[in-house]
Scaffold this motif. Structure first.
Motif, PDB file in Angstrom:
ATOM      1  N   GLY A 179       0.823  -1.207   0.000  1.00 18.51           N
ATOM      2  CA  GLY A 179       0.000   0.000   0.000  1.00 18.51           C
ATOM      3  C   GLY A 179       0.848   1.244   0.000  1.00 18.51           C
ATOM      4  O   GLY A 179       1.652   1.462  -0.909  1.00 18.51           O
ATOM      5  N   ASP A 180       0.690   2.072   1.041  1.00 16.37           N
ATOM      6  CA  ASP A 180       1.473   3.310   1.125  1.00 16.37           C
ATOM      7  C   ASP A 180       2.713   3.138   1.993  1.00 16.37           C
ATOM      8  O   ASP A 180       3.334   4.122   2.400  1.00 16.37           O
ATOM      9  N   ALA A 181       3.090   1.884   2.243  1.00 18.47           N
ATOM     10  CA  ALA A 181       4.269   1.607   3.068  1.00 18.47           C
ATOM     11  C   ALA A 181       5.353   0.909   2.253  1.00 18.47           C
ATOM     12  O   ALA A 181       5.074   0.128   1.347  1.00 18.47           O
ATOM     13  N   CYS A 182       6.596   1.218   2.580  1.00 16.47           N
ATOM     14  CA  CYS A 182       7.756   0.575   1.972  1.00 16.47           C
ATOM     15  C   CYS A 182       8.463  -0.209   3.073  1.00 16.47           C
ATOM     16  O   CYS A 182       8.768   0.344   4.134  1.00 16.47           O
ATOM     17  N   ILE A 183       8.692  -1.502   2.842  1.00 16.09           N
ATOM     18  CA  ILE A 183       9.312  -2.354   3.848  1.00 16.09           C
ATOM     19  C   ILE A 183      10.650  -2.848   3.323  1.00 16.09           C
ATOM     20  O   ILE A 183      10.704  -3.591   2.341  1.00 16.09           O
ATOM     21  N   LYS A 184      11.723  -2.428   3.962  1.00 20.40           N
ATOM     22  CA  LYS A 184      13.074  -2.860   3.598  1.00 20.40           C
ATOM     23  C   LYS A 184      13.460  -3.991   4.536  1.00 20.40           C
ATOM     24  O   LYS A 184      13.721  -3.769   5.713  1.00 20.40           O
ATOM     25  N   VAL A 185      13.508  -5.207   4.004  1.00 25.23           N
ATOM     26  CA  VAL A 185      13.809  -6.390   4.799  1.00 25.23           C
ATOM     27  C   VAL A 185      15.271  -6.784   4.579  1.00 25.23           C
ATOM     28  O   VAL A 185      15.685  -7.044   3.450  1.00 25.23           O
ATOM     29  N   PHE A 186      16.027  -6.855   5.664  1.00 21.22           N
ATOM     30  CA  PHE A 186      17.456  -7.158   5.584  1.00 21.22           C
ATOM     31  C   PHE A 186      17.692  -8.667   5.701  1.00 21.22           C
ATOM     32  O   PHE A 186      16.901  -9.391   6.305  1.00 21.22           O
ATOM     33  N   ASN A 187      18.778  -9.131   5.126  1.00 20.94           N
ATOM     34  CA  ASN A 187      19.130 -10.544   5.182  1.00 20.94           C
ATOM     35  C   ASN A 187      19.411 -10.993   6.618  1.00 20.94           C
ATOM     36  O   ASN A 187      19.636 -10.174   7.510  1.00 20.94           O
ATOM     37  N   ASP A 188      19.433 -12.312   6.817  1.00 21.64           N
ATOM     38  CA  ASP A 188      19.647 -12.877   8.151  1.00 21.64           C
ATOM     39  C   ASP A 188      20.955 -12.425   8.782  1.00 21.64           C
ATOM     40  O   ASP A 188      21.052 -12.266   9.998  1.00 21.64           O
ATOM     41  N   ASP A 189      21.981 -12.249   7.950  1.00 22.29           N
ATOM     42  CA  ASP A 189      23.308 -11.920   8.490  1.00 22.29           C
ATOM     43  C   ASP A 189      23.504 -10.424   8.746  1.00 22.29           C
ATOM     44  O   ASP A 189      24.592  -9.999   9.139  1.00 22.29           O
ATOM     45  N   ILE A 245      10.226   7.484   8.354  1.00 27.81           N
ATOM     46  CA  ILE A 245      10.258   6.147   8.961  1.00 27.81           C
ATOM     47  C   ILE A 245       9.084   5.970   9.917  1.00 27.81           C
ATOM     48  O   ILE A 245       8.813   6.824  10.760  1.00 27.81           O
ATOM     49  N   ARG A 246       8.393   4.841   9.770  1.00 29.92           N
ATOM     50  CA  ARG A 246       7.248   4.545  10.622  1.00 29.92           C
ATOM     51  C   ARG A 246       7.617   3.650  11.803  1.00 29.92           C
ATOM     52  O   ARG A 246       7.179   3.880  12.928  1.00 29.92           O
ATOM     53  N   GLU A 247       8.414   2.606  11.532  1.00 32.53           N
ATOM     54  CA  GLU A 247       8.778   1.682  12.605  1.00 32.53           C
ATOM     55  C   GLU A 247       9.882   0.733  12.146  1.00 32.53           C
ATOM     56  O   GLU A 247      10.165   0.622  10.945  1.00 32.53           O
ATOM     57  N   ILE A 248      10.490   0.076  13.124  1.00 26.77           N
ATOM     58  CA  ILE A 248      11.449  -0.997  12.865  1.00 26.77           C
ATOM     59  C   ILE A 248      10.822  -2.283  13.390  1.00 26.77           C
ATOM     60  O   ILE A 248      10.394  -2.340  14.541  1.00 26.77           O
ATOM     61  N   ILE A 249      10.758  -3.307  12.544  1.00 26.39           N
ATOM     62  CA  ILE A 249      10.061  -4.541  12.895  1.00 26.39           C
ATOM     63  C   ILE A 249      10.923  -5.748  12.525  1.00 26.39           C
ATOM     64  O   ILE A 249      12.017  -5.607  11.973  1.00 26.39           O
ATOM     65  N   THR A 250      10.417  -6.944  12.829  1.00 22.56           N
ATOM     66  CA  THR A 250      11.021  -8.181  12.334  1.00 22.56           C
ATOM     67  C   THR A 250      10.012  -8.896  11.445  1.00 22.56           C
ATOM     68  O   THR A 250       8.807  -8.886  11.730  1.00 22.56           O
ATOM     69  N   VAL A 251      10.507  -9.466  10.365  1.00 21.00           N
ATOM     70  CA  VAL A 251       9.682 -10.225   9.428  1.00 21.00           C
ATOM     71  C   VAL A 251      10.322 -11.592   9.249  1.00 21.00           C
ATOM     72  O   VAL A 251      11.424 -11.700   8.707  1.00 21.00           O
ATOM     73  N   ASP A 252       9.644 -12.615   9.748  1.00 22.58           N
ATOM     74  CA  ASP A 252      10.187 -13.975   9.695  1.00 22.58           C
ATOM     75  C   ASP A 252      11.601 -14.035  10.273  1.00 22.58           C
ATOM     76  O   ASP A 252      12.503 -14.675   9.725  1.00 22.58           O
ATOM     77  N   GLY A 253      11.785 -13.332  11.382  1.00 20.40           N
ATOM     78  CA  GLY A 253      13.075 -13.339  12.057  1.00 20.40           C
ATOM     79  C   GLY A 253      14.101 -12.386  11.481  1.00 20.40           C
ATOM     80  O   GLY A 253      15.220 -12.287  12.004  1.00 20.40           O
ATOM     81  N   LYS A 254      13.750 -11.667  10.413  1.00 22.18           N
ATOM     82  CA  LYS A 254      14.672 -10.714   9.795  1.00 22.18           C
ATOM     83  C   LYS A 254      14.264  -9.297  10.178  1.00 22.18           C
ATOM     84  O   LYS A 254      13.085  -8.969  10.244  1.00 22.18           O
ATOM     85  N   TRP A 255      15.267  -8.439  10.393  1.00 28.54           N
ATOM     86  CA  TRP A 255      14.987  -7.054  10.743  1.00 28.54           C
ATOM     87  C   TRP A 255      14.552  -6.266   9.512  1.00 28.54           C
ATOM     88  O   TRP A 255      15.006  -6.531   8.396  1.00 28.54           O
ATOM     89  N   ALA A 256      13.647  -5.310   9.724  1.00 28.47           N
ATOM     90  CA  ALA A 256      13.111  -4.525   8.604  1.00 28.47           C
ATOM     91  C   ALA A 256      12.797  -3.108   9.054  1.00 28.47           C
ATOM     92  O   ALA A 256      12.457  -2.864  10.217  1.00 28.47           O
ATOM     93  N   ILE A 257      12.929  -2.174   8.114  1.00 32.62           N
ATOM     94  CA  ILE A 257      12.570  -0.772   8.332  1.00 32.62           C
ATOM     95  C   ILE A 257      11.333  -0.469   7.506  1.00 32.62           C
ATOM     96  O   ILE A 257      11.310  -0.716   6.297  1.00 32.62           O
TER      97      ILE A 257
END
Length: 248
Positions: free
Chosen positions: A19-29, A55-67
């Motif tokens: 939607g109106d959000a962009c999620i940058k998901v970082f690799n496991d390492d 920036i809205r929040e910092i979260i985890t997605v399937d154990g990976k960190w995301a902005i």
């Protein structure tokens, strides 16, 4: 949150739109500290008065960190150059103008560029004697406090349909000498194989910022040495070839 629409894939991250959000998901390492540091730099850039996605929040997605940040609808400057090659010179000038705008800002909370570069030179594959020499040369360079992006390339600039520019990817930001930031952009363009674009960019930057080209060139081996600590093998070979280049 749906992660089924990929916007871009980078070496250590995948960027999605929901939607109106962009999620940058970082690799496991990718470390939690580095993710938080990038988000902090982006917030500092926003506080300095620059156009960056909020920036809205910092979260985890399937154990990976995301902005999670606002999605900016538009095209990267890299994309515009590719689809409108006849006007490449115009976009290269835009790149230089936007960088000068970034460099015109200050925020004392950014890490100091010299400290960052000294750390990276320590982590490089350079001989200890060369590292010592570069630390001394870096210390002798003029001390400034301009906002420096650290990776100011066309793929990190989004232009909206209304022509407004947003700057993304603040993981390497610092405060220091604008000419060092320009030297980094020049080298990044060279590493992408765009020698003509690199020259035109540097000419535009120097003219529009009233900076002598020889001053930017003086930063080249120092920036190359620092950058060599955080790049792939092919890029490292190119950068290390510049370290002892007498032309610089």
């Amino acid at each position: 949150m749906k992660l089924d629409r990929v916007i871009a894939v980078r070496n250590n991250k995948t960027i999605f739109r929901d939607g109106d959000a962009c999620i940058k998901v970082f690799n496991d390492d990718y470390s939690k500290a580095d993710v938080i540091y990038e988000a902090l730099n982006q917030a500092r850039a926003e506080e300095a008065g620059l156009n960056v996605p909020h920036i809205r929040e910092i979260i985890t997605v399937d154990g990976k960190w995301a902005i999670v940040s606002d999605f900016i609808k538009g095209k990267t400057l890299e994309h515009l150059i590719e689809e409108d090659a006849e006007n490449k010179d115009k976009y290269i000038e835009m790149l230089a103008e936007l960088q000068i705008e970034v460099n015109s800002k200050t925020n004392p909370d950014f890490v100091r560029l010299k400290d960052k570069m000294n750390k990276e030179i320590c982590q490089s594959d350079l001989d200890a004697t060369i590292r010592f020499d570069f630390h001394n040369r870096l210390e002798d360079m003029p001390k400034h406090s301009n906002v420096c992006h650290g990776d100011f390339v066309p793929s990190n600039i989004i232009i909206t349909d209304e022509g407004k520019a947003y700057i993304v990817d603040w993981s390497n930001a610092s405060q220091g000498n604008a000419s060092a930031d320009a030297a980094m952009t020049y080298l990044c363009l060279l590493m992408c194989g765009d020698r003509d674009g690199a020259k035109k960019y540097l000419d535009a930057f120097c003219e529009k910022s009233d900076t002598a080209a020889k001053y930017v060139y003086k930063w080249m081996p120092l920036v190359a040495a620092a950058r060599s600590a955080r790049c792939n093998l092919k890029e490292r070979e190119f950068l290390l070839s510049l370290v002892n280049n007498s032309d610089y």
